[in-house]
Design an enzyme around this catalytic site. Structure first.
Site, PDB file in Angstrom:
ATOM      1  N   CYS A  50      -7.148  -1.521   5.638  1.00  0.00           N
ATOM      2  CA  CYS A  50      -6.900  -0.112   5.954  1.00  0.00           C
ATOM      3  C   CYS A  50      -8.198   0.648   5.730  1.00  0.00           C
ATOM      4  CB  CYS A  50      -5.800   0.434   5.049  1.00  0.00           C
ATOM      5  SG  CYS A  50      -5.514   2.213   5.249  1.00  0.00           S
ATOM      6  N   CYS A  53      -7.740   3.227   2.604  1.00  0.00           N
ATOM      7  CA  CYS A  53      -7.600   2.839   1.199  1.00  0.00           C
ATOM      8  C   CYS A  53      -8.107   1.442   0.869  1.00  0.00           C
ATOM      9  CB  CYS A  53      -6.139   2.972   0.757  1.00  0.00           C
ATOM     10  SG  CYS A  53      -5.053   1.690   1.426  1.00  0.00           S
ATOM     11  N   CYS A 102      -1.082   3.411   1.274  1.00  0.00           N
ATOM     12  CA  CYS A 102      -1.406   4.849   1.317  1.00  0.00           C
ATOM     13  C   CYS A 102      -0.632   5.617   2.389  1.00  0.00           C
ATOM     14  CB  CYS A 102      -2.901   5.053   1.518  1.00  0.00           C
ATOM     15  SG  CYS A 102      -3.528   4.567   3.141  1.00  0.00           S
ATOM     16  N   CYS A 124       0.414  -3.055  17.668  1.00  0.00           N
ATOM     17  CA  CYS A 124      -0.622  -2.384  18.454  1.00  0.00           C
ATOM     18  C   CYS A 124      -1.281  -1.367  17.518  1.00  0.00           C
ATOM     19  CB  CYS A 124       0.044  -1.713  19.654  1.00  0.00           C
ATOM     20  SG  CYS A 124      -1.106  -0.910  20.761  1.00  0.00           S
TER      21      CYS A 124
END
Length: 136
Positions: A50, A53, A102, A124
């Protein structure tokens, strides 16, 4: 089932940590334009984290060519890596994918499209929501 994010920041903190384009997608559920993201055609081996985070989300071995304009994966790294929730925006019913750590917006998951993958799912995901950490 909605969970509480482990990483919680104020809107102002997110705006400081993310550039405007990242903030728009990750925190406001925006979408980057098709075929413009840095990971759409990437074949590099590694783990996708991510961008907000740093939580590990997807592995490159679950990435496949869907030709939809965004990176596609047939499964997240682990069942707990992402949270799925109903999205009825844009005049249609979809399943939104958010980071479990997060709750930043990643993209959407679709089923039953006929791709030759083990799960018949297509996560996706916006490239801008991810950061690839290459395998050593």
């Amino acid at each position: 089932m909605e969970t509480t994010p482990k990483v919680v920041r104020s809107d102002e903190e997110w705006r400081t940590l993310l550039n405007p384009a990242e903030y728009q997608v990750l925190r406001k559920a925006g979408t980057e334009r098709a075929f413009t993201g840095e990971y759409t055609d990437t074949k590099t081996k590694g783990v996708y984290e991510c961008r907000a985070c740093g939580a590990e989300l997807f592995r490159s071995d679950a990435k496949f060519e869907s030709h939809c304009g965004w990176p596609s994966f047939f499964t997240p790294l682990a069942g707990e890596a992402v949270v799925l929730r109903e999205d009825v925006s844009m005049g249609m019913r979809r399943v939104e994918v958010v980071c479990a750590t997060c709750h930043s917006h990643l993209g959407h998951v679709f089923e039953g499209e006929g791709y030759p993958t083990p799960t018949d799912q297509r996560y996706c995901i916006n490239s801008i929501s991810l950061k690839l950490v290459p395998a050593e």
